[in-house]
Design a protein around this motif. Structure first.
Motif, PDB file in Angstrom:
ATOM      1  N   THR A 258       0.831  -1.202   0.000  1.00 58.82           N
ATOM      2  CA  THR A 258       0.000   0.000   0.000  1.00 58.82           C
ATOM      3  C   THR A 258       0.864   1.251   0.000  1.00 58.82           C
ATOM      4  OG1 THR A 258      -1.670  -1.219   1.269  1.00 58.82           O
ATOM      5  CG2 THR A 258      -1.901   1.165   1.180  1.00 58.82           C
ATOM      6  N   PHE A 259       1.929   1.221   0.781  1.00 61.43           N
ATOM      7  CA  PHE A 259       2.830   2.380   0.848  1.00 61.43           C
ATOM      8  C   PHE A 259       3.505   2.622  -0.496  1.00 61.43           C
ATOM      9  CE2 PHE A 259       6.359   4.978   2.468  1.00 61.43           C
ATOM     10  CZ  PHE A 259       5.680   5.787   3.367  1.00 61.43           C
ATOM     11  N   GLU A 260       3.728   1.572  -1.262  1.00 59.49           N
ATOM     12  CA  GLU A 260       4.310   1.753  -2.585  1.00 59.49           C
ATOM     13  C   GLU A 260       3.348   2.511  -3.501  1.00 59.49           C
ATOM     14  OE1 GLU A 260       6.674   1.596  -6.052  1.00 59.49           O
ATOM     15  OE2 GLU A 260       7.091   1.647  -3.898  1.00 59.49           O
ATOM     16  N   HIS A 261       2.043   2.238  -3.403  1.00 59.53           N
ATOM     17  CA  HIS A 261       1.075   3.028  -4.174  1.00 59.53           C
ATOM     18  C   HIS A 261       1.145   4.499  -3.758  1.00 59.53           C
ATOM     19  CE1 HIS A 261      -0.590  -0.538  -5.906  1.00 59.53           C
ATOM     20  NE2 HIS A 261      -1.122  -0.981  -4.788  1.00 59.53           N
ATOM     21  N   LEU A 262       1.268   4.727  -2.458  1.00 57.57           N
ATOM     22  CA  LEU A 262       1.396   6.102  -1.959  1.00 57.57           C
ATOM     23  C   LEU A 262       2.627   6.769  -2.566  1.00 57.57           C
ATOM     24  CD1 LEU A 262       1.061   7.127   1.804  1.00 57.57           C
ATOM     25  CD2 LEU A 262       2.813   8.108   0.333  1.00 57.57           C
ATOM     26  N   ARG A 263       3.736   6.029  -2.613  1.00 57.10           N
ATOM     27  CA  ARG A 263       4.975   6.586  -3.150  1.00 57.10           C
ATOM     28  C   ARG A 263       4.820   6.974  -4.623  1.00 57.10           C
ATOM     29  NH1 ARG A 263       8.976   5.736  -6.292  1.00 57.10           N
ATOM     30  NH2 ARG A 263       8.040   3.790  -7.009  1.00 57.10           N
ATOM     31  N   VAL A 264       4.193   6.121  -5.410  1.00 60.68           N
ATOM     32  CA  VAL A 264       4.005   6.430  -6.822  1.00 60.68           C
ATOM     33  C   VAL A 264       3.213   7.726  -6.982  1.00 60.68           C
ATOM     34  CG1 VAL A 264       2.907   5.685  -8.971  1.00 60.68           C
ATOM     35  CG2 VAL A 264       4.200   4.046  -7.593  1.00 60.68           C
ATOM     36  N   LEU A 265       2.134   7.844  -6.214  1.00 61.15           N
ATOM     37  CA  LEU A 265       1.276   9.016  -6.339  1.00 61.15           C
ATOM     38  C   LEU A 265       1.970  10.291  -5.863  1.00 61.15           C
ATOM     39  CD1 LEU A 265      -2.009   7.331  -5.102  1.00 61.15           C
ATOM     40  CD2 LEU A 265      -1.658   8.262  -7.396  1.00 61.15           C
ATOM     41  N   ALA A 266       2.620  10.225  -4.708  1.00 59.81           N
ATOM     42  CA  ALA A 266       3.160  11.438  -4.091  1.00 59.81           C
ATOM     43  C   ALA A 266       4.556  11.796  -4.569  1.00 59.81           C
ATOM     44  CB  ALA A 266       3.171  11.285  -2.564  1.00 59.81           C
TER      45      ALA A 266
ATOM     46  N   ARG B 271      -1.043  16.880  -7.674  1.00 60.49           N
ATOM     47  CA  ARG B 271      -2.091  16.396  -8.574  1.00 60.49           C
ATOM     48  C   ARG B 271      -3.295  17.336  -8.518  1.00 60.49           C
ATOM     49  NH1 ARG B 271      -0.050  13.151  -5.155  1.00 60.49           N
ATOM     50  NH2 ARG B 271      -1.920  13.064  -3.849  1.00 60.49           N
ATOM     51  N   VAL B 272      -3.097  18.540  -8.988  1.00 58.89           N
ATOM     52  CA  VAL B 272      -4.149  19.557  -8.921  1.00 58.89           C
ATOM     53  C   VAL B 272      -5.250  19.220  -9.921  1.00 58.89           C
ATOM     54  CG1 VAL B 272      -4.660  22.003  -9.232  1.00 58.89           C
ATOM     55  CG2 VAL B 272      -2.505  21.293  -8.165  1.00 58.89           C
ATOM     56  N   ALA B 273      -6.482  19.500  -9.549  1.00 62.17           N
ATOM     57  CA  ALA B 273      -7.640  19.190 -10.384  1.00 62.17           C
ATOM     58  C   ALA B 273      -7.483  19.739 -11.788  1.00 62.17           C
ATOM     59  CB  ALA B 273      -8.913  19.752  -9.748  1.00 62.17           C
ATOM     60  N   GLY B 274      -7.749  18.883 -12.765  1.00 62.08           N
ATOM     61  CA  GLY B 274      -7.754  19.311 -14.149  1.00 62.08           C
ATOM     62  C   GLY B 274      -6.401  19.398 -14.808  1.00 62.08           C
ATOM     63  N   THR B 275      -5.330  18.959 -14.129  1.00 57.52           N
ATOM     64  CA  THR B 275      -3.988  19.025 -14.689  1.00 57.52           C
ATOM     65  C   THR B 275      -3.582  17.672 -15.268  1.00 57.52           C
ATOM     66  OG1 THR B 275      -2.944  18.405 -12.598  1.00 57.52           O
ATOM     67  CG2 THR B 275      -3.309  20.762 -13.008  1.00 57.52           C
ATOM     68  N   GLU B 276      -2.489  17.686 -16.009  1.00 61.84           N
ATOM     69  CA  GLU B 276      -1.957  16.450 -16.577  1.00 61.84           C
ATOM     70  C   GLU B 276      -1.548  15.484 -15.469  1.00 61.84           C
ATOM     71  OE1 GLU B 276      -1.293  13.711 -19.325  1.00 61.84           O
ATOM     72  OE2 GLU B 276      -2.086  15.730 -19.753  1.00 61.84           O
ATOM     73  N   GLU B 277      -1.037  16.011 -14.359  1.00 61.81           N
ATOM     74  CA  GLU B 277      -0.644  15.151 -13.247  1.00 61.81           C
ATOM     75  C   GLU B 277      -1.851  14.454 -12.626  1.00 61.81           C
ATOM     76  OE1 GLU B 277       2.487  17.937 -14.141  1.00 61.81           O
ATOM     77  OE2 GLU B 277       0.365  18.278 -13.684  1.00 61.81           O
TER      78      GLU B 277
ATOM     79  N   GLU C 113       6.497   9.928  -7.541  1.00 61.29           N
ATOM     80  CA  GLU C 113       6.678   9.826  -8.987  1.00 61.29           C
ATOM     81  C   GLU C 113       5.774  10.804  -9.746  1.00 61.29           C
ATOM     82  OE1 GLU C 113       6.554   5.984 -10.737  1.00 61.29           O
ATOM     83  OE2 GLU C 113       7.956   5.106  -9.296  1.00 61.29           O
ATOM     84  N   ILE C 114       4.521  10.907  -9.323  1.00 56.58           N
ATOM     85  CA  ILE C 114       3.589  11.821  -9.998  1.00 56.58           C
ATOM     86  C   ILE C 114       3.642  13.196  -9.348  1.00 56.58           C
ATOM     87  CG2 ILE C 114       1.178  12.244 -10.625  1.00 56.58           C
ATOM     88  CD1 ILE C 114       0.808   9.176 -10.631  1.00 56.58           C
TER      89      ILE C 114
END
Length: 386
Positions: free
Chosen positions: A8-16, A22-28, A18-19
């Motif tokens: 689960t923490f690995e999913h967190l790492r990818v989101l926070a 993640r502002v609404a409506g952006t490519e991220e 690698e990506i």
């Protein structure tokens, strides 16, 4: 459970990491949606991206100092006007009329400390004293977000800055340094999306959700953590045969007004759902008074059940509430008549700031909420669906 928590923490790492932000409506945000969709698909769900339109509010502010390098970032106070003003920087304490009378505020940019007076009263006092603009310094090191409120009558730009900039700005004010403040307030249409994972027959008898967007930073706790937990619960539900009753939704554009969950509820009849579990900040257990772990929701019975399940596992996670003027996506389902609750770790010191990074969350805290959430989900499916 440790292996699950690390996954689960690995999913967190990818989101926070690698990506990132993640502002609404952006490519991220779209990249994050695609990642979540791929994880749901890998778990065996039918996945759709449901787009919706949002009106994204643009608020940008800064204080530029002649010859001092990069501008100091700030945020226009809510309901304030766009504008730009240049003048000598003067410090007038809290903005009381007698404090303003002690400085030459005519045509100046007035620097004020937060506290005692409302933001609107500070700004009105400064404008009456002839100020061309106002900068309000936060009490703590973090960014200042506030509002003048409706019908404030202020016509000069007013921005707030983080407390960490207070002393350098006060030093500049001693020399009446020439500064320019800039405030941009507006909006633009943007497209966001919800990521919806359904069982093979497409029927949603209950919902689990988390928002995957962030604002003003990478959003490790708020809310890469909740999204990561949601992904893991989808996999656990498939492995344990619970998935035929459940739908999982990663909401977009929560940070700017619960737009994703509201769009979903408008587009789908959710009124017959047995429950809705929402996960918002689950990887940093708060220790400050009023900021600890809690079950928050419109349905007190569901929140109390969550607290009881946690207690059975040895965790103290009571029923609680968000601070005033805060909410999360459970509210959209509560308003539609669905028993709904948000699972929340507290630990809000860094939310909506660049400091909400992977270094401020922990796999151990995330493991607590994974343990509790799996147990609560099993019990709810047994008691309310089967």
């Amino acid at each position: 459970m440790r292996a699950r928590a690390e996954r689960t923490f690995e999913h967190l790492r990818v989101l926070a990491v690698e990506i990132g932000e993640r502002v609404a409506g952006t490519e991220e945000e779209r990249t994050a949606a695609a990642y979540v969709a791929s994880q749901f698909e890998a778990a065996g769900y039918a996945v759709t991206l449901e787009e919706f339109e949002v009106e994204f509010r643009i608020t940008e502010g800064s204080v530029s100092i002649e010859g001092e390098g990069a501008p100091v970032p700030g945020f226009p106070l809510g309901e304030s006007l766009s504008g730009e003003a240049t003048g000598p920087l003067v410090f007038a304490g809290l903005g009381e009329p007698d404090e303003l009378a002690d400085v030459d505020a005519e045509g100046a940019i007035v620097l004020l400390d937060r506290g005692v007076l409302t933001f609107a009263d500070k700004a009105r006092n400064a404008e009456r004293a002839g100020a061309a603009g106002v900068v309000v310094v936060n009490r703590n090191p973090g960014d200042l977000y506030g509002t003048l409120g409706p019908d404030h009558g202020v016509s000069i730009p007013v921005i707030g800055v983080a407390g960490r900039y207070g002393q350098p700005l006060r030093t500049l004010a001693e020399d009446r340094a020439e500064v320019t403040i800039r405030s941009v307030v507006g909006s633009e249409p943007r497209t966001s999306q919800n990521v919806v994972a359904r069982p093979e027959d497409g029927e949603c008898r209950a919902y689990l959700g988390a928002h995957y967007d962030s604002i003003n930073g990478p959003g490790a706790n708020d809310n890469a953590s909740g999204t990561a937990l949601l992904i893991e619960l989808a996999g656990v539900s498939r492995a344990e045969g619970l998935a035929d009753a459940l739908c999982f939704i990663a909401f977009g554009a929560e940070e700017i007004g619960l737009f994703g969950s509201r769009a979903f509820v408008r587009a789908h009849d959710v009124s017959g759902a047995a429950f809705m579990l929402n996960f918002d900040m689950v990887a940093r257990i708060g220790e400050q008074t009023g900021d600890g772990p809690r079950f928050i929701g419109g349905d007190e019975a569901l929140a109390d059940l969550g607290a009881a399940v946690a207690a059975d596992l040895g965790y103290d996670i009571p029923r609680g509430a968000f601070p005033r003027n805060a909410s999360s996506d459970h509210a959209s389902f509560s308003e539609a008549g669905v028993p709904a609750v948000t699972v929340h770790s507290g630990g809000a010191e860094f939310i909506h700031t660049p400091q909400d990074t992977i270094d401020t969350v922990s796999v151990e805290d995330l493991a607590v909420f994974l343990d509790v959430s799996i147990a609560l989900l099993r019990r709810l499916v047994d008691e309310r669906i089967r």
